[in-house]
Design a protein around this motif. Structure first.
Motif, mmCIF file in Angstrom:
data_model
loop_
_atom_site.group_PDB
_atom_site.id
_atom_site.type_symbol
_atom_site.label_atom_id
_atom_site.label_comp_id
_atom_site.label_asym_id
_atom_site.label_seq_id
_atom_site.Cartn_x
_atom_site.Cartn_y
_atom_site.Cartn_z
ATOM 1 N N ARG A 3 -85.963 -22.066 47.996
ATOM 2 C CA ARG A 3 -85.640 -23.890 47.431
ATOM 3 C C ARG A 3 -85.680 -23.514 48.684
ATOM 4 N NH1 ARG A 3 -80.338 -22.535 44.483
ATOM 5 N NH2 ARG A 3 -79.681 -21.598 46.435
ATOM 6 N N TYR A 4 -85.003 -24.944 49.064
ATOM 7 C CA TYR A 4 -84.808 -25.727 50.530
ATOM 8 C C TYR A 4 -83.408 -25.231 50.790
ATOM 9 C CZ TYR A 4 -82.858 -29.075 53.792
ATOM 10 O OH TYR A 4 -82.055 -29.658 55.366
ATOM 11 N N ALA A 5 -83.147 -25.149 49.711
ATOM 12 C CA ALA A 5 -81.095 -25.077 49.746
ATOM 13 C C ALA A 5 -80.742 -23.119 51.396
ATOM 14 C CB ALA A 5 -80.289 -24.380 48.581
ATOM 15 N N ASP A 6 -81.696 -22.342 50.800
ATOM 16 C CA ASP A 6 -81.612 -21.318 51.682
ATOM 17 C C ASP A 6 -81.930 -21.349 52.490
ATOM 18 O OD1 ASP A 6 -80.591 -20.276 48.133
ATOM 19 O OD2 ASP A 6 -82.612 -19.902 47.520
ATOM 20 N N THR A 7 -82.995 -22.302 53.129
ATOM 21 C CA THR A 7 -83.077 -22.477 55.153
ATOM 22 C C THR A 7 -81.758 -21.538 55.376
ATOM 23 O OG1 THR A 7 -83.960 -24.624 54.398
ATOM 24 C CG2 THR A 7 -83.576 -24.340 56.280
ATOM 25 N N THR A 8 -81.807 -21.180 56.619
ATOM 26 C CA THR A 8 -81.181 -20.516 56.826
ATOM 27 C C THR A 8 -81.115 -21.879 58.426
ATOM 28 O OG1 THR A 8 -82.571 -19.321 58.602
ATOM 29 C CG2 THR A 8 -81.731 -18.025 56.871
ATOM 30 N N ARG A 9 -79.555 -21.496 59.032
ATOM 31 C CA ARG A 9 -79.197 -22.562 60.587
ATOM 32 C C ARG A 9 -80.291 -22.188 61.471
ATOM 33 N NH1 ARG A 9 -73.491 -23.622 62.583
ATOM 34 N NH2 ARG A 9 -73.017 -23.970 60.752
ATOM 35 N N ALA A 10 -80.623 -20.450 62.006
ATOM 36 C CA ALA A 10 -81.744 -20.673 62.514
ATOM 37 C C ALA A 10 -82.707 -21.382 62.779
ATOM 38 C CB ALA A 10 -81.778 -19.336 62.882
ATOM 39 N N ASN A 11 -83.479 -20.804 60.980
ATOM 40 C CA ASN A 11 -84.901 -21.445 61.040
ATOM 41 C C ASN A 11 -84.914 -23.110 60.595
ATOM 42 O OD1 ASN A 11 -87.906 -21.136 60.645
ATOM 43 N ND2 ASN A 11 -87.283 -21.918 58.339
ATOM 44 N N PHE A 12 -83.412 -23.760 60.119
ATOM 45 C CA PHE A 12 -83.313 -24.731 59.997
ATOM 46 C C PHE A 12 -83.794 -25.864 61.629
ATOM 47 C CE2 PHE A 12 -81.797 -29.461 60.101
ATOM 48 C CZ PHE A 12 -82.028 -29.744 59.614
ATOM 49 N N SER A 13 -82.876 -24.652 62.588
ATOM 50 C CA SER A 13 -82.637 -25.963 64.131
ATOM 51 C C SER A 13 -83.867 -24.949 64.796
ATOM 52 C CB SER A 13 -82.062 -24.770 64.896
ATOM 53 O OG SER A 13 -80.635 -25.249 64.881
#
Ligand code: NAD
Length: 262
Positions: free
Chosen positions: A103-113
């Motif tokens: 799920r996209y909803a489980d993306t972490t802040r670190a990997n999003f950035s």
């Protein structure tokens, strides 16, 4: 005279001979462009150096876009070697493959950035430096994928591509008065290193191939030909555009009912 004769440009994002940037580089070189390349890290240098040499190019510079000093070094080297450039190709993207599934909803802040910096903001940082080296105008191109739709597993990369496409519009507006055009190609799925990072990439590839109007995938040569249009005088009136090179897949909302299994 060849279409790109007398034009010089920077190609960022060749990892091997399957890379989309390589298809673009070949199309530009065939029309007489003089090319400079970057590579990311020593292990890729071994793959990229022979390709670059095969086009007769002699500018090959290291660049990891997470390190802004390495980006600055590339433009300092180009400034010294050529003084100005006419075009730029940005074909760079990265995300943790553990987050290119589920799920996209489980993306972490670190990997999003990290994904946003490498796959989106790097284009803005590079475009700013490239525009400063285009006193006579020029053209820039980046690569997108299905940015306004939801694809299984593409997740944070899809969000980064949406931001990248909006960056194209803002940069086109910023640089337009200086006769610098900024466009993107939204390519259909291609089997590359980056493409393989997305979970079930083969399934997505085969699905698009089966349901695209042309009933086939696109080649890096075809993407190269469209890039040639967007980077040459042939598209002199075009900027801020997202140009699909995807066998027409993006127009399809639903496969023909005759092709659906009951
Ligand atoms: P590729 O793996 O051949 O190229 C990706 C490139 O990004 C590599 O050269 C890699 O070194 C570079 N890169 C990653 N992180 C970097 C960093 N920190 N600094 C510098 N370079 C970095 O794969 P590709 O499919 O040719 O990807 C090129 C572009 O095309 C990407 O933006 C990708 O999202 C886009 N795209 C790919 C497809 C596809 O199906 N393969 C479809 C549409 C768009």
């Amino acid at each position: 005279m060849a279409l790109m004769a007398g034009k010089r440009g920077l190609i960022m994002g060749v990892a091997n001979n399957h890379s989309i940037a390589w298809g673009i580089a070949q199309a530009l070189a065939a029309e007489g462009a003089e090319l400079a390349f970057t590579y990311q890290g020593d292990s890729l240098r071994k793959r990229v150096a022979p390709l670059v040499a095969s086009l007769g190019a002699d500018v090959l510079l290291p660049c990891d876009v997470e390190d802004i000093d390495s980006v600055d070094s590339v433009f300092a080297a180009l400034q010294e070697k050529w003084g100005k450039i006419d075009f730029l190709v940005h074909a760079i993207a990265f995300s943790d493959k553990n987050e290119l599934k589920g799920r996209y909803a489980d993306t972490t802040r670190a990997n999003f950035s990290r994904t946003m910096v490498i796959s989106c903001f790097s284009f803005t940082e590079i475009a700013k430096r490239a525009a400063a080296m285009m006193p006579d105008g020029g053209a820039m191109l980046t690569l997108s994928f299905m940015a306004n739709r939801v694809m299984p597993n593409y997740n944070v990369m899809g969000v980064a591509k949406a931001a990248l496409e909006q960056s194209v519009r803002y940069l086109a507006s910023d640089f337009g008065p200086d006769a610098v055009r900024v466009n993107a190609i939204s390519a259909g799925p291609v089997r590359t290193l980056a493409g393989a990072g997305v979970n079930d990439a083969r399934l997505m590839f085969n699905y698009q191939k089966a349901h695209a109007p042309l009933r086939r995938s696109v080649s890096i040569e075809e993407i190269g030909k469209s890039a040639l249009y967007l980077l040459s005088d042939w598209s002199s009136g075009v900027t801020g555009e997202i140009h699909y090179v995807d066998s027409g897949y993006n127009i399809i909302a639903m496969p023909r009912t005759s092709e659906l299994k009951a």
